[in-house]
Design a protein around this motif. Sequence first.
Motif, PDB file in Angstrom:
ATOM      1  N   ILE A 168      -9.833 -72.984 108.531  1.00 56.19           N
ATOM      2  CA  ILE A 168     -11.061 -72.549 109.217  1.00 56.19           C
ATOM      3  C   ILE A 168     -10.922 -71.175 109.875  1.00 56.19           C
ATOM      4  O   ILE A 168     -11.882 -70.416 109.956  1.00 56.19           O
ATOM      5  CB  ILE A 168     -11.515 -73.605 110.257  1.00 56.19           C
ATOM      6  CG1 ILE A 168     -12.971 -73.352 110.670  1.00 56.19           C
ATOM      7  CG2 ILE A 168     -10.586 -73.638 111.467  1.00 56.19           C
ATOM      8  CD1 ILE A 168     -13.596 -74.476 111.460  1.00 56.19           C
ATOM      9  N   HIS A 171     -12.193 -68.306 107.915  1.00 59.99           N
ATOM     10  CA  HIS A 171     -13.615 -68.284 107.541  1.00 59.99           C
ATOM     11  C   HIS A 171     -14.338 -67.139 108.250  1.00 59.99           C
ATOM     12  O   HIS A 171     -14.095 -66.884 109.437  1.00 59.99           O
ATOM     13  CB  HIS A 171     -14.270 -69.622 107.903  1.00 59.99           C
ATOM     14  CG  HIS A 171     -15.592 -69.826 107.241  1.00 59.99           C
ATOM     15  ND1 HIS A 171     -16.762 -69.318 107.748  1.00 59.99           N
ATOM     16  CD2 HIS A 171     -15.926 -70.467 106.088  1.00 59.99           C
ATOM     17  CE1 HIS A 171     -17.754 -69.646 106.939  1.00 59.99           C
ATOM     18  NE2 HIS A 171     -17.281 -70.347 105.929  1.00 59.99           N
ATOM     19  N   TYR A 174     -15.836 -67.892 111.645  1.00 56.97           N
ATOM     20  CA  TYR A 174     -14.964 -68.468 112.691  1.00 56.97           C
ATOM     21  C   TYR A 174     -15.191 -67.806 114.055  1.00 56.97           C
ATOM     22  O   TYR A 174     -15.347 -68.492 115.067  1.00 56.97           O
ATOM     23  CB  TYR A 174     -13.493 -68.339 112.272  1.00 56.97           C
ATOM     24  CG  TYR A 174     -12.521 -68.777 113.349  1.00 56.97           C
ATOM     25  CD1 TYR A 174     -12.325 -70.120 113.632  1.00 56.97           C
ATOM     26  CD2 TYR A 174     -11.803 -67.827 114.091  1.00 56.97           C
ATOM     27  CE1 TYR A 174     -11.432 -70.521 114.627  1.00 56.97           C
ATOM     28  CE2 TYR A 174     -10.917 -68.218 115.081  1.00 56.97           C
ATOM     29  CZ  TYR A 174     -10.737 -69.566 115.347  1.00 56.97           C
ATOM     30  OH  TYR A 174      -9.869 -69.953 116.331  1.00 56.97           O
ATOM     31  N   ASN A 247     -13.168 -76.963  99.326  1.00 60.28           N
ATOM     32  CA  ASN A 247     -13.135 -75.739 100.144  1.00 60.28           C
ATOM     33  C   ASN A 247     -13.545 -75.978 101.594  1.00 60.28           C
ATOM     34  O   ASN A 247     -14.248 -75.169 102.196  1.00 60.28           O
ATOM     35  CB  ASN A 247     -14.048 -74.655  99.532  1.00 60.28           C
ATOM     36  CG  ASN A 247     -13.662 -74.322  98.113  1.00 60.28           C
ATOM     37  OD1 ASN A 247     -12.485 -74.155  97.812  1.00 60.28           O
ATOM     38  ND2 ASN A 247     -14.636 -74.269  97.232  1.00 60.28           N
ATOM     39  N   ALA A 248     -13.120 -77.095 102.155  1.00 54.75           N
ATOM     40  CA  ALA A 248     -13.455 -77.403 103.549  1.00 54.75           C
ATOM     41  C   ALA A 248     -12.391 -78.305 104.159  1.00 54.75           C
ATOM     42  O   ALA A 248     -11.761 -79.108 103.462  1.00 54.75           O
ATOM     43  CB  ALA A 248     -14.821 -78.075 103.636  1.00 54.75           C
ATOM     44  N   GLU A 255     -17.755 -74.519 106.891  1.00 58.11           N
ATOM     45  CA  GLU A 255     -16.925 -73.968 105.815  1.00 58.11           C
ATOM     46  C   GLU A 255     -17.575 -74.027 104.435  1.00 58.11           C
ATOM     47  O   GLU A 255     -17.315 -73.174 103.587  1.00 58.11           O
ATOM     48  CB  GLU A 255     -15.578 -74.702 105.776  1.00 58.11           C
ATOM     49  CG  GLU A 255     -14.720 -74.454 107.000  1.00 58.11           C
ATOM     50  CD  GLU A 255     -13.381 -75.134 106.873  1.00 58.11           C
ATOM     51  OE1 GLU A 255     -12.455 -74.485 106.353  1.00 58.11           O
ATOM     52  OE2 GLU A 255     -13.246 -76.302 107.270  1.00 58.11           O
ATOM     53  N   ASN A 256     -18.371 -75.050 104.200  1.00 63.10           N
ATOM     54  CA  ASN A 256     -19.062 -75.155 102.912  1.00 63.10           C
ATOM     55  C   ASN A 256     -20.492 -75.635 103.166  1.00 63.10           C
ATOM     56  O   ASN A 256     -20.870 -76.751 102.801  1.00 63.10           O
ATOM     57  CB  ASN A 256     -18.316 -76.099 101.958  1.00 63.10           C
ATOM     58  CG  ASN A 256     -18.770 -75.937 100.516  1.00 63.10           C
ATOM     59  OD1 ASN A 256     -19.860 -75.439 100.256  1.00 63.10           O
ATOM     60  ND2 ASN A 256     -17.947 -76.380  99.571  1.00 63.10           N
TER      61      ASN A 256
END
Length: 272
Positions: A168, A171, A174, A247-248, A255-256
Amino acid sequence: MSRKNYQFSYSLIGNPDKPPILFLHGFMGNIDEFDEAIKLLSDEFYYLTLDLPGHGKTQVLGGDEYYTMANTAHALINLLDELKMAKCFLIGYSMGGRLALYLTLHFPERFHKVLLESASPGLPTEAERLERIKMDTQIGRKLTRSIEKSDLKAFLSNWYNQPIFGYIKNHPEYDRMIKSRLQNNPHELDKSLRFMGTGCQPSLWQKLQENNIPLLLLVGEYDKKFISINNQMDQICEFAQLKIISNAGHNIHLENTFAFVENIKDFFYAAS
Protein backbone atom coordinates in the motif's frame (compact mmCIF):
# COMPACT_ATOMS: atom_id res chain seq x y z
CA MET A 1 -30.76 2.28 22.66
CA SER A 2 -31.18 6.01 22.13
CA ARG A 3 -29.50 8.03 19.41
CA LYS A 4 -29.24 10.96 21.84
CA ASN A 5 -25.82 9.65 22.93
CA TYR A 6 -24.45 10.14 19.41
CA GLN A 7 -24.05 13.13 17.17
CA PHE A 8 -23.27 11.42 13.87
CA SER A 9 -21.44 13.27 11.14
CA TYR A 10 -22.98 11.79 7.99
CA SER A 11 -23.48 12.54 4.31
CA LEU A 12 -26.17 11.53 1.82
CA ILE A 13 -25.03 11.45 -1.80
CA GLY A 14 -27.06 11.01 -4.97
CA ASN A 15 -30.66 10.33 -5.84
CA PRO A 16 -32.91 9.30 -2.90
CA ASP A 17 -35.11 7.37 -5.33
CA LYS A 18 -32.25 4.94 -5.99
CA PRO A 19 -31.46 1.92 -3.76
CA PRO A 20 -29.47 3.08 -0.69
CA ILE A 21 -26.05 1.77 0.35
CA LEU A 22 -24.65 2.33 3.85
CA PHE A 23 -20.82 2.44 3.91
CA LEU A 24 -18.85 1.75 7.12
CA HIS A 25 -15.16 2.72 7.12
CA GLY A 26 -12.27 1.00 8.86
CA PHE A 27 -10.15 1.94 11.87
CA MET A 28 -8.68 5.45 11.43
CA GLY A 29 -10.89 6.05 8.38
CA ASN A 30 -13.67 8.61 8.05
CA ILE A 31 -16.67 9.78 6.05
CA ASP A 32 -14.52 10.23 2.90
CA GLU A 33 -13.16 6.67 2.89
CA PHE A 34 -15.15 5.45 -0.12
CA ASP A 35 -15.27 8.68 -2.17
CA GLU A 36 -13.37 7.27 -5.17
CA ALA A 37 -15.56 4.18 -5.32
CA ILE A 38 -18.73 6.27 -5.07
CA LYS A 39 -17.55 8.46 -7.96
CA LEU A 40 -17.24 5.34 -10.13
CA LEU A 41 -20.64 4.04 -9.01
CA SER A 42 -22.11 7.45 -9.92
CA ASP A 43 -25.92 7.68 -9.89
CA GLU A 44 -26.70 3.97 -9.65
CA PHE A 45 -27.38 4.08 -5.92
CA TYR A 46 -28.06 6.48 -3.03
CA TYR A 47 -25.10 6.64 -0.63
CA LEU A 48 -24.96 7.08 3.13
CA THR A 49 -21.45 7.63 4.49
CA LEU A 50 -20.53 8.61 8.04
CA ASP A 51 -17.84 8.94 10.69
CA LEU A 52 -18.02 6.04 13.15
CA PRO A 53 -17.65 6.75 16.90
CA GLY A 54 -14.06 7.72 17.70
CA HIS A 55 -13.51 8.99 14.17
CA GLY A 56 -13.85 12.21 12.22
CA LYS A 57 -16.49 14.66 13.43
CA THR A 58 -18.91 12.21 15.04
CA GLN A 59 -19.33 12.91 18.75
CA VAL A 60 -20.17 10.41 21.48
CA LEU A 61 -22.13 12.31 24.11
CA GLY A 62 -22.44 9.49 26.64
CA GLY A 63 -19.86 7.36 28.43
CA ASP A 64 -17.26 5.01 26.98
CA GLU A 65 -19.82 2.20 26.66
CA TYR A 66 -21.27 4.03 23.65
CA TYR A 67 -18.14 3.17 21.66
CA THR A 68 -18.96 -0.56 21.80
CA MET A 69 -20.09 -2.54 18.80
CA ALA A 70 -23.54 -3.39 20.21
CA ASN A 71 -24.39 0.20 21.15
CA THR A 72 -22.98 1.60 17.90
CA ALA A 73 -25.02 -0.93 15.90
CA HIS A 74 -28.25 0.07 17.66
CA ALA A 75 -27.47 3.75 17.09
CA LEU A 76 -26.95 3.11 13.37
CA ILE A 77 -30.29 1.31 13.12
CA ASN A 78 -31.90 4.31 14.80
CA LEU A 79 -30.18 6.59 12.28
CA LEU A 80 -31.55 4.48 9.41
CA ASP A 81 -35.01 4.82 10.98
CA GLU A 82 -34.65 8.61 11.16
CA LEU A 83 -33.60 8.67 7.51
CA LYS A 84 -36.57 6.41 6.64
CA MET A 85 -34.32 3.71 5.20
CA ALA A 86 -36.30 0.59 6.04
CA LYS A 87 -33.90 -1.59 4.08
CA CYS A 88 -30.57 -0.94 2.38
CA PHE A 89 -27.41 -2.50 1.01
CA LEU A 90 -24.43 -2.55 3.36
CA ILE A 91 -20.66 -2.33 2.80
CA GLY A 92 -18.09 -2.49 5.59
CA TYR A 93 -14.30 -2.39 5.49
CA SER A 94 -12.09 -4.01 8.17
CA MET A 95 -13.39 -2.63 11.53
CA GLY A 96 -16.44 -1.39 9.62
CA GLY A 97 -16.74 -4.88 8.17
CA ARG A 98 -16.87 -6.43 11.62
CA LEU A 99 -19.57 -3.91 12.56
CA ALA A 100 -21.41 -4.61 9.28
CA LEU A 101 -21.42 -8.34 10.05
CA TYR A 102 -22.78 -7.64 13.55
CA LEU A 103 -25.56 -5.52 12.03
CA THR A 104 -26.34 -8.24 9.47
CA LEU A 105 -26.60 -10.99 12.08
CA HIS A 106 -28.63 -8.96 14.59
CA PHE A 107 -30.84 -6.93 12.22
CA PRO A 108 -31.13 -9.16 9.12
CA GLU A 109 -34.47 -7.66 8.11
CA ARG A 110 -32.74 -4.32 7.40
CA PHE A 111 -30.33 -5.41 4.67
CA HIS A 112 -30.76 -6.77 1.12
CA LYS A 113 -27.18 -7.90 0.61
CA VAL A 114 -23.91 -7.22 2.43
CA LEU A 115 -20.37 -6.78 1.11
CA LEU A 116 -17.60 -7.36 3.65
CA GLU A 117 -14.15 -6.09 2.67
CA SER A 118 -11.24 -7.57 4.64
CA ALA A 119 -13.51 -8.36 7.59
CA SER A 120 -13.77 -11.04 10.26
CA PRO A 121 -16.31 -12.40 12.78
CA GLY A 122 -13.88 -11.63 15.62
CA LEU A 123 -11.85 -14.08 17.67
CA PRO A 124 -13.41 -17.44 18.61
CA THR A 125 -11.78 -18.06 22.02
CA GLU A 126 -11.56 -16.10 25.26
CA ALA A 127 -7.77 -16.59 25.38
CA GLU A 128 -7.35 -15.04 21.91
CA ARG A 129 -9.61 -12.13 22.83
CA LEU A 130 -7.70 -11.40 26.04
CA GLU A 131 -4.38 -11.48 24.17
CA ARG A 132 -5.76 -9.09 21.54
CA ILE A 133 -7.12 -6.71 24.19
CA LYS A 134 -3.64 -6.57 25.74
CA MET A 135 -2.11 -5.79 22.34
CA ASP A 136 -4.75 -3.15 21.49
CA THR A 137 -4.24 -1.48 24.87
CA GLN A 138 -0.54 -1.08 24.04
CA ILE A 139 -1.39 0.33 20.60
CA GLY A 140 -3.86 2.72 22.25
CA ARG A 141 -1.15 3.96 24.61
CA LYS A 142 1.06 4.76 21.64
CA LEU A 143 -1.82 6.64 20.04
CA THR A 144 -2.53 8.76 23.12
CA ARG A 145 1.13 9.75 23.25
CA SER A 146 0.75 11.25 19.75
CA ILE A 147 0.77 14.88 20.89
CA GLU A 148 2.00 16.36 17.61
CA LYS A 149 0.82 15.56 14.08
CA SER A 150 4.31 14.23 13.38
CA ASP A 151 3.81 11.65 16.17
CA LEU A 152 0.57 10.43 14.62
CA LYS A 153 2.22 10.39 11.20
CA ALA A 154 5.00 8.16 12.57
CA PHE A 155 2.36 5.88 14.14
CA LEU A 156 0.55 5.62 10.78
CA SER A 157 3.76 4.85 8.91
CA ASN A 158 4.44 2.01 11.33
CA TRP A 159 0.81 0.81 11.14
CA TYR A 160 0.94 0.42 7.38
CA ASN A 161 4.11 -1.67 7.60
CA GLN A 162 1.91 -4.59 8.73
CA PRO A 163 2.01 -7.54 6.27
CA ILE A 164 -1.77 -7.44 5.72
CA PHE A 165 -1.40 -4.10 3.90
CA GLY A 166 0.88 -5.55 1.24
CA TYR A 167 2.37 -2.82 -0.97
CA ILE A 168 0.00 0.00 0.00
CA LYS A 169 2.88 2.40 0.66
CA ASN A 170 3.74 2.27 -3.03
CA HIS A 171 0.24 3.29 -4.08
CA PRO A 172 -0.10 6.81 -5.59
CA GLU A 173 -3.04 7.53 -3.26
CA TYR A 174 -1.15 6.53 -0.08
CA ASP A 175 -0.14 10.08 0.88
CA ARG A 176 -3.69 11.35 0.39
CA MET A 177 -4.97 8.56 2.64
CA ILE A 178 -2.43 9.46 5.35
CA LYS A 179 -3.46 13.12 5.15
CA SER A 180 -7.07 12.06 5.73
CA ARG A 181 -6.12 9.75 8.65
CA LEU A 182 -4.26 12.63 10.33
CA GLN A 183 -7.57 14.48 10.81
CA ASN A 184 -8.56 12.02 13.55
CA ASN A 185 -8.15 12.62 17.29
CA PRO A 186 -5.69 10.04 18.74
CA HIS A 187 -7.57 9.90 22.10
CA GLU A 188 -10.82 9.14 20.29
CA LEU A 189 -9.09 6.48 18.16
CA ASP A 190 -7.84 4.89 21.37
CA LYS A 191 -11.43 4.62 22.64
CA SER A 192 -12.57 3.04 19.39
CA LEU A 193 -9.75 0.50 19.61
CA ARG A 194 -10.42 -0.30 23.28
CA PHE A 195 -14.20 -0.63 23.01
CA MET A 196 -14.79 -1.86 19.45
CA GLY A 197 -11.50 -3.62 18.74
CA THR A 198 -11.34 -7.26 17.68
CA GLY A 199 -10.52 -8.36 21.24
CA CYS A 200 -13.57 -6.86 22.94
CA GLN A 201 -16.17 -7.45 20.22
CA PRO A 202 -18.43 -10.48 20.68
CA SER A 203 -17.39 -13.49 18.59
CA LEU A 204 -19.78 -13.86 15.64
CA TRP A 205 -18.52 -17.22 14.38
CA GLN A 206 -21.41 -19.26 15.81
CA LYS A 207 -24.08 -16.81 14.68
CA LEU A 208 -22.54 -16.61 11.18
CA GLN A 209 -23.53 -20.25 10.59
CA GLU A 210 -27.22 -19.27 10.93
CA ASN A 211 -27.00 -16.30 8.54
CA ASN A 212 -29.23 -16.29 5.44
CA ILE A 213 -28.45 -12.80 4.08
CA PRO A 214 -26.29 -12.95 0.91
CA LEU A 215 -22.70 -12.00 1.79
CA LEU A 216 -19.86 -11.16 -0.58
CA LEU A 217 -16.47 -11.57 1.11
CA LEU A 218 -13.69 -9.58 -0.58
CA VAL A 219 -10.02 -10.04 0.34
CA GLY A 220 -6.84 -8.83 -1.34
CA GLU A 221 -4.36 -11.33 -2.78
CA TYR A 222 -1.52 -9.98 -0.57
CA ASP A 223 -3.57 -10.24 2.65
CA LYS A 224 -2.78 -13.85 3.57
CA LYS A 225 -4.15 -13.54 7.12
CA PHE A 226 -7.60 -12.45 5.95
CA ILE A 227 -7.66 -14.90 3.04
CA SER A 228 -7.42 -17.64 5.66
CA ILE A 229 -10.12 -16.09 7.90
CA ASN A 230 -12.49 -15.50 4.98
CA ASN A 231 -11.98 -19.02 3.64
CA GLN A 232 -13.28 -20.28 7.00
CA MET A 233 -16.21 -17.83 6.84
CA ASP A 234 -17.05 -19.04 3.33
CA GLN A 235 -16.99 -22.68 4.45
CA ILE A 236 -19.35 -22.26 7.42
CA CYS A 237 -21.84 -19.84 5.86
CA GLU A 238 -24.00 -21.21 3.06
CA PHE A 239 -24.98 -17.70 1.92
CA ALA A 240 -21.43 -16.35 1.64
CA GLN A 241 -19.24 -16.20 -1.45
CA LEU A 242 -15.54 -15.35 -1.41
CA LYS A 243 -13.58 -13.40 -4.00
CA ILE A 244 -9.84 -12.72 -3.88
CA ILE A 245 -8.95 -9.43 -5.53
CA SER A 246 -5.66 -9.08 -7.43
CA ASN A 247 -3.19 -6.23 -6.91
CA ALA A 248 -4.47 -5.45 -3.42
CA GLY A 249 -3.75 -6.11 0.23
CA HIS A 250 -6.13 -5.30 3.10
CA ASN A 251 -7.38 -2.00 1.65
CA ILE A 252 -8.97 -3.14 -1.62
CA HIS A 253 -11.13 -0.04 -2.21
CA LEU A 254 -7.97 2.11 -2.32
CA GLU A 255 -5.58 -0.23 -4.10
CA ASN A 256 -7.92 -1.69 -6.71
CA THR A 257 -10.91 0.65 -6.76
CA PHE A 258 -12.09 -0.53 -10.17
CA ALA A 259 -12.32 -4.19 -9.11
CA PHE A 260 -13.99 -3.15 -5.84
CA VAL A 261 -16.66 -1.18 -7.74
CA GLU A 262 -17.22 -3.92 -10.32
CA ASN A 263 -17.89 -6.39 -7.50
CA ILE A 264 -20.39 -4.00 -5.89
CA LYS A 265 -22.24 -3.66 -9.20
CA ASP A 266 -22.24 -7.38 -9.98
CA PHE A 267 -23.38 -8.34 -6.48
CA PHE A 268 -25.93 -5.60 -5.75
CA TYR A 269 -27.51 -5.05 -9.17
CA ALA A 270 -29.44 -8.29 -9.20
CA ALA A 271 -31.37 -7.24 -6.09
CA SER A 272 -31.74 -3.52 -6.85
